[in-house]
Design a protein around this motif. Structure first.
Motif, PDB file in Angstrom:
ATOM      1  N   GLU A  13      40.342  33.493 -14.577  1.00 53.06           N
ATOM      2  CA  GLU A  13      41.098  33.879 -13.380  1.00 53.06           C
ATOM      3  C   GLU A  13      40.511  35.123 -12.716  1.00 53.06           C
ATOM      4  O   GLU A  13      40.545  35.260 -11.489  1.00 53.06           O
ATOM      5  CB  GLU A  13      42.572  34.098 -13.729  1.00 53.06           C
ATOM      6  N   ASP A  14      39.964  36.033 -13.533  1.00 53.98           N
ATOM      7  CA  ASP A  14      39.332  37.235 -12.983  1.00 53.98           C
ATOM      8  C   ASP A  14      38.088  36.868 -12.171  1.00 53.98           C
ATOM      9  O   ASP A  14      37.824  37.461 -11.127  1.00 53.98           O
ATOM     10  CB  ASP A  14      38.956  38.215 -14.102  1.00 53.98           C
ATOM     11  N   PHE A  16      37.645  34.004 -10.637  1.00 55.41           N
ATOM     12  CA  PHE A  16      38.107  33.352  -9.414  1.00 55.41           C
ATOM     13  C   PHE A  16      38.742  34.317  -8.419  1.00 55.41           C
ATOM     14  O   PHE A  16      38.761  34.047  -7.228  1.00 55.41           O
ATOM     15  CB  PHE A  16      39.021  32.162  -9.733  1.00 55.41           C
ATOM     16  N   GLU A  17      39.225  35.459  -8.892  1.00 56.98           N
ATOM     17  CA  GLU A  17      39.697  36.485  -7.944  1.00 56.98           C
ATOM     18  C   GLU A  17      38.525  36.991  -7.105  1.00 56.98           C
ATOM     19  O   GLU A  17      38.655  37.200  -5.903  1.00 56.98           O
ATOM     20  CB  GLU A  17      40.352  37.654  -8.686  1.00 56.98           C
ATOM     21  N   PRO A  71      40.080  26.048  -9.206  1.00 54.51           N
ATOM     22  CA  PRO A  71      40.266  27.209 -10.081  1.00 54.51           C
ATOM     23  C   PRO A  71      41.135  26.854 -11.288  1.00 54.51           C
ATOM     24  O   PRO A  71      42.010  26.014 -11.153  1.00 54.51           O
ATOM     25  CB  PRO A  71      40.961  28.213  -9.173  1.00 54.51           C
ATOM     26  N   PRO A  72      40.909  27.428 -12.412  1.00 53.40           N
ATOM     27  CA  PRO A  72      39.880  28.400 -12.755  1.00 53.40           C
ATOM     28  C   PRO A  72      38.671  27.763 -13.424  1.00 53.40           C
ATOM     29  O   PRO A  72      38.075  28.350 -14.331  1.00 53.40           O
ATOM     30  CB  PRO A  72      40.613  29.329 -13.715  1.00 53.40           C
ATOM     31  N   THR A 100      34.623  34.505 -21.097  1.00 55.33           N
ATOM     32  CA  THR A 100      34.467  33.408 -20.156  1.00 55.33           C
ATOM     33  C   THR A 100      32.982  33.109 -19.996  1.00 55.33           C
ATOM     34  O   THR A 100      32.176  34.028 -19.818  1.00 55.33           O
ATOM     35  CB  THR A 100      35.063  33.779 -18.787  1.00 55.33           C
TER      36      THR A 100
END
Length: 165
Positions: A13-14, A16-17, A71-72, A100
């Motif tokens: 998620e980081d 994809f931010e 995402p993600p 990741t």
């Protein structure tokens, strides 16, 4: 087709931010020098980033289009860079424990770049995408660390308030 892999110390998620903030594109993509516009719908499929590549005064204005956005896990973009051509850039993102794994794959799909011998093209793309993943890691890991510090500070403030009551 060039492929690079990097392990990042953050959650998918980081990553994809960072990918979801089109204005950050030149911060992590080697060769992109500035943003001119980001579609309001970025990063939905069909949306575009309007960017320049090169160095002044030899800047070329072009665009990158989102072909797939899941995402993600995955993002596929079609990057234009005429007169060189167009490339399909695929980012596959998978959680592995606390880390990741990000894989970037780039292939020429239109224009003169398709006719460059694969080993020669891959040599340049491999170096470029190694640095691209390095920059993406700085941004994603930095965001994750900042969020972690903010969460820790909030918990500490909550504990302090509870102990003084």
């Amino acid at each position: 087709m060039s492929r690079n892999v990097r392990i990042l110390r953050c959650a998918p998620e980081d990553v994809f931010e960072v990918l979801g903030d089109g204005w950050l594109f030149p911060s992590w993509v080697v060769g992109a020098s500035r943003m001119r516009e980001v579609d309001a719908s970025w990063p939905r499929v069909g949306s575009r980033l309007h960017h320049s590549f090169g160095v002044w005064p030899l800047l070329i204005n072009d665009a990158t289009l989102v072909e797939e956005y899941d995402p993600p896990r995955r993002m596929v973009m079609r990057a234009r860079g005429w007169p060189i051509g167009e490339a399909r850039v695929t980012l596959d993102i998978k959680q592995r424990g606390e880390s990741t794994v990000v894989r970037i794959q780039e292939e020429a799909v239109a224009g003169p770049g398709r006719f460059v011998p694969a080993p020669l093209l891959d040599l340049g793309l491999h170096w470029r995408n190694e640095e691209t993943l390095h920059r993406l890691a700085y941004l994603a890991e930095g965001r994750a660390e900042a969020q972690s510090r903010a969460t820790t500070a909030e918990h500490e403030m909550g504990s302090d308030e509870a102990s003084t009551s």
